[in-house]
Scaffold this active site. Structure first.
Site, PDB file in Angstrom:
ATOM      1  N   GLU A 127      48.155  38.436  17.702  1.00 35.87           N
ATOM      2  CA  GLU A 127      48.618  38.735  19.063  1.00 35.87           C
ATOM      3  C   GLU A 127      49.516  37.576  19.447  1.00 35.87           C
ATOM      4  O   GLU A 127      49.058  36.440  19.542  1.00 35.87           O
ATOM      5  CB  GLU A 127      47.393  38.879  19.982  1.00 35.87           C
ATOM      6  CG  GLU A 127      47.738  39.502  21.315  1.00 35.87           C
ATOM      7  CD  GLU A 127      48.104  38.466  22.350  1.00 35.87           C
ATOM      8  OE1 GLU A 127      49.263  37.996  22.317  1.00 35.87           O
ATOM      9  OE2 GLU A 127      47.243  38.129  23.172  1.00 35.87           O
ATOM     10  N   CYS A 154      49.391  35.551  27.987  1.00 36.60           N
ATOM     11  CA  CYS A 154      50.244  36.421  27.161  1.00 36.60           C
ATOM     12  C   CYS A 154      50.666  37.659  27.937  1.00 36.60           C
ATOM     13  O   CYS A 154      51.583  38.362  27.533  1.00 36.60           O
ATOM     14  CB  CYS A 154      49.538  36.787  25.873  1.00 36.60           C
ATOM     15  SG  CYS A 154      47.851  37.266  26.126  1.00 36.60           S
TER      16      CYS A 154
END
Ligand code: NAP
Length: 481
Positions: A223, A260
């Protein structure tokens, strides 16, 4: 550090651990959750000191971590996640008799996990990647993040205590410290069966490439963040301009922008651009700068801003001030859609509280933007319902570009639940079929196996006649319990 010994222990532990029942694995995870809670007073100050994040945030993060562990404990105790599927035999079928075939998910084997700097607890040592791998039945070799070594050691100690308390082999979890060379050696080790990573694009992509160069390539679930665009429509902005400026700035600056899912890109119609920019600037002025996670991240933030300042297409509404380097101050730049579309560099993530406001003129701009947009963890749409009636084509394009499409609120704040999807098309992750948050994260670490005409007494409980575990199974094409 003897890596071969670490992996031999992990493999030996795997062959035992994978065959434990969901109830036994769940009991281990529940024990760990309790131990972490009992150690809250030691863990929280360590994480606060090492991450520069406020105590309230770290306390909340520990709560999230413990909640996440309990979610996986319940998931494996219930047991249906293994997708048990049975096609019974038909000895009378002609021209050939049909075999009995039974399929379910079985754990992959030892998994290497790289923790994130920006979540010292929830995406680190006992974070979502580690726990979903352990829940599936895989041992974990955890590469500690150098930004919070003491926190990581303390949490690793809690995991070891939980293993001891539930009489499980220590090889189920190993805490490894070291630099990039150590991380790469873990990924290259032949016993490793999968890798989970949260961090930079450079790090995630390097580990993905390394895993694919192995003699036996293995999956890497990296990720790597994204810019999480928000698409604003004119009526919605005109109706709610103040509150949408507040929401945007609160999301952009949460955790000094170090998420994120931080919204680093916002598309605004020309008719509302001036008014919205003014409302955002007013909100930004009220945000004090705060320490970032570590000096390296602060330096990377200001380097990126400095690079963007050299681009004449950008008009700066607010410039970040690197007076005290560790402090991340907010920044906002504006650019015309026609200029933004010409250079992919404007899509690059700037990790921190910086956003680019892209001013679009019409529907053609929006369609071109949606076509050229890179893969994202999230995309948010702020529109009145009536403004979306004619936008099915745009929505169709945007669905191809993200893992989570929001029609209200902001992208920060990722719920841990059953339906959550935290992943998206490349470059936000290396595998858009997976999530690193929520119950489905467990599926990354398991593979299907089918047993054909296996004697009943040898079958795993999940596939036995009479359904002794009482789980949901598909039998002859129909779901039953
Ligand atoms: P990072 O630099 O990607 O590091 C994460 C982990 O991966 C560390 O343990 C690091 O090893 C390891 N690593 C990195 N590159 C590697 C390589 N080529 N080979 C082997 N191991 C490697 O992330 P970070 O330190 O957390 O933050 C740096 C940047 O990452 C930020 O500025 C931001 O852009 C981004 N970031 C993104 C997210 C996200 O949610 N996607 C989260 C945090 C940060 P070492 O321990 O040896 O450094």
């Amino acid at each position: 550090m003897d890596l071969n010994k670490i992996f031999a222990d992990a493999q030996e532990a795997f062959l035992f651990y994978k065959n434990l029942s969901g109830k036994e694995k769940g009991a281990f995870l529940e024990t760990l959750a309790t131990i972490l809670e009992e150690n809250r007073e030691e863990i929280v100050p360590l994480a606060v000191q090492e991450s520069n994040l406020p105590e309230g945030r770290i306390n909340g993060e520990l709560g999230r971590t413990v909640g996440q562990i309990r979610l996986f404990a319940n998931l494996v105790k219930e047991g249906s996640w293994v997708e048990a599927t049975i096609d019974p035999a038909d000895p009378n079928r002609s021209p050939l008799p049909k075999s009995d075939i039974r399929r379910f998910l079985t754990p992959l084997g030892p998994v290497v996990v790289f923790g994130a700097s920006n979540f010292p607890l929830a995406f680190s040592t006992a974070g979502g990647d580690t726990i979903s791998a352990l829940a599936s039945g895989c041992p974990v070799i955890y590469k500690a993040h150098p930004a919070h070594p003491e926190t990581s050691r303390k949490v690793a100690d809690c995991i070891h205590q939980a293993l001891l308390k539930t009489s499980l082999p220590a090889g189920i979890f190993t805490h490894v410290e070291g630099g990039i060379d150590v991380g790469q050696a873990l990924v290259k080790h032949p016993v490793t069966k999968a890798v989970a990573f949260t961090g930079s694009h450079g790090g995630g992509k390097a580990l993905f490439d390394l895993a694919n160069q192995r003699e036996e390539p293995i999956p890497v679930f990296a990720e790597m963040g994204s810019v999480n665009p928000i698409f604003c429509f004119p009526k919605k902005l005109a109706n709610d301009i103040e509150s949408l400026a507040k929401s945007f700035v609160a999301s952009l600056t949460l955790g000094v922008g170090q998420f994120c899912t931080n919204p680093g890109l916002i598309f605004v119609p020309e008719s509302q651009a001036k008014a919205y920019e003014k409302a955002i600037a007013a909100e930004l002025n009220g945000i004090a700068s705060a320490p970032m996670l570590h000096p390296g991240i602060a330096q990377a933030y200001y380097d990126s801003i400095q690079f963007l300042q050299s681009r004449e297409e950008l008009r700066w509404v607010k410039v970040a001030d690197p007076k005290h380097l560790i402090n991340g101050s907010t920044a906002l730049a504006e650019i015309k859609a026609s200029d933004w579309l010409k250079d992919n560099l404007f899509q690059k993530e700037v990790f921190g509280a910086f956003a680019m406001m892209v001013v679009y003129q019409d529907q053609n701009d929006l369609l071109e933007i949606a076509t050229k947009l890179h893969g994202q963890l999230t995309i948010t749409i702020w529109a009145e319902d009536e403004e979306l009636k004619d936008q099915l084509f745009l929505l169709n394009l945007l669905e191809e570009k993200c893992g989570r499409l929001l029609f209200k609120g902001v992208p920060t704040g990722v719920e841990v639940g059953f339906a959550m999807q935290h992943g998206g098309p490349y470059p936000s992750t290396t595998d858009s079929r997976s999530t690193s948050v929520g119950a489905y994260a467990i599926k990354r670490f398991a593979r299907p196996i089918a047993f054909q005409d296996m004697p009943e007494e040898l079958l795993p409980d999940a596939l036995r006649d009479g359904n002794p575990l009482g789980i949901w199974r598909m039998v002859n094409g129909k779901w039953e319990k």
